[in-house]
Design an enzyme around this catalytic site. Sequence first.
Site, PDB file in Angstrom:
ATOM      1  CG  HIS A 169       8.077  -0.516  -3.888  1.00 43.93           C
ATOM      2  ND1 HIS A 169       7.650   0.552  -4.655  1.00 43.93           N
ATOM      3  CD2 HIS A 169       7.019  -1.379  -3.826  1.00 43.93           C
ATOM      4  CE1 HIS A 169       6.397   0.332  -5.055  1.00 43.93           C
ATOM      5  NE2 HIS A 169       6.000  -0.832  -4.561  1.00 43.93           N
ATOM      6  CE1 TYR A 170      15.216   3.380  -3.896  1.00 48.35           C
ATOM      7  CE2 TYR A 170      16.743   1.781  -4.829  1.00 48.35           C
ATOM      8  CZ  TYR A 170      16.226   3.063  -4.784  1.00 48.35           C
ATOM      9  OH  TYR A 170      16.711   4.033  -5.626  1.00 48.35           O
ATOM     10  CB  THR A 171      12.426   2.381   2.256  1.00 48.30           C
ATOM     11  OG1 THR A 171      13.803   2.135   2.602  1.00 48.30           O
ATOM     12  CG2 THR A 171      11.558   1.240   2.762  1.00 48.30           C
ATOM     13  CD  GLU A 211       8.221   0.839  -0.224  1.00 45.96           C
ATOM     14  OE1 GLU A 211       9.469   0.885  -0.301  1.00 45.96           O
ATOM     15  OE2 GLU A 211       7.462   1.628  -0.817  1.00 45.96           O
ATOM     16  CG  HIS A 244       8.256   1.616  -7.789  1.00 41.20           C
ATOM     17  ND1 HIS A 244       8.400   2.559  -6.806  1.00 41.20           N
ATOM     18  CD2 HIS A 244       7.129   1.954  -8.448  1.00 41.20           C
ATOM     19  CE1 HIS A 244       7.403   3.436  -6.880  1.00 41.20           C
ATOM     20  NE2 HIS A 244       6.626   3.095  -7.875  1.00 41.20           N
ATOM     21  CG  ASP A 274      11.954   1.699  -6.112  1.00 39.30           C
ATOM     22  OD1 ASP A 274      11.673   2.528  -6.989  1.00 39.30           O
ATOM     23  OD2 ASP A 274      11.109   1.261  -5.300  1.00 39.30           O
TER      24      ASP A 274
END
Length: 229
Positions: free
Chosen positions: A24-26, A89, A131, A141
């Site tokens: 993921h990215y945040t 993340e 994700h 993401d």
Amino acid sequence: MNIVDTPSPNFNERQLPVSMIVLHYTGMESAAAALGRLTDPAAEVSAHYLIDEDGTIHRLVAEDKRAWHAGKSHWRGITDVNSASIGIELVNPGHEFGYREFAPAQIEALIPLLGEIKDRHDITRGNVVGHSDIAPTRKQDPGELFPWGQLARLRLALPRPTKNLMDPLWSDAGFLLALERFGYEVTDKLAAVVAFQRRFRPELIDGEIDGECRCLLLALLLPKPQGDE
């Protein structure tokens, strides 16, 4: 690896063995904001790890517990992705707050962590996903700037096929059947195609099924996709 324990209360018990890693990215303006949300009981979200842009790894949830990072999602027949996955993340503001390339120190920290998790749980390269792969109607993401090719060259993810490509001339319906066989949820045709392109053809994300998409997907369905590794 520089790992800092930053416990989150947001977890419960797994119902499935670990067979996937979800990246993921945040999508928040800072690492502090992301850590605050991922450790806030009221938010009811978490991940197993968060990697800051300076390479610091925060361990939020033990790997034997079910972190809450995937939401409503699907991959290769699994609908309780949280139970079957490790969530990582990466601090990045994402498309909403100024999406940018991932910091080299961040990827340098991700590589050994990902390798250890993959080996520890005997996870296949095809189950190292983004994700957006598992929730194409909801998520973008880690996005088109994520260095999947770098991971693929280390055999930590599937490569983008580049060799012996052949167009199977599937109809659009045939492509979607093949995409579902590969692992995607295809109820929303446009979202599924966009997610596939974001992962395997990030330079052109138009939602159109074309010959290149068909070639890439056919190659990915072969036992050993031939890419730049």
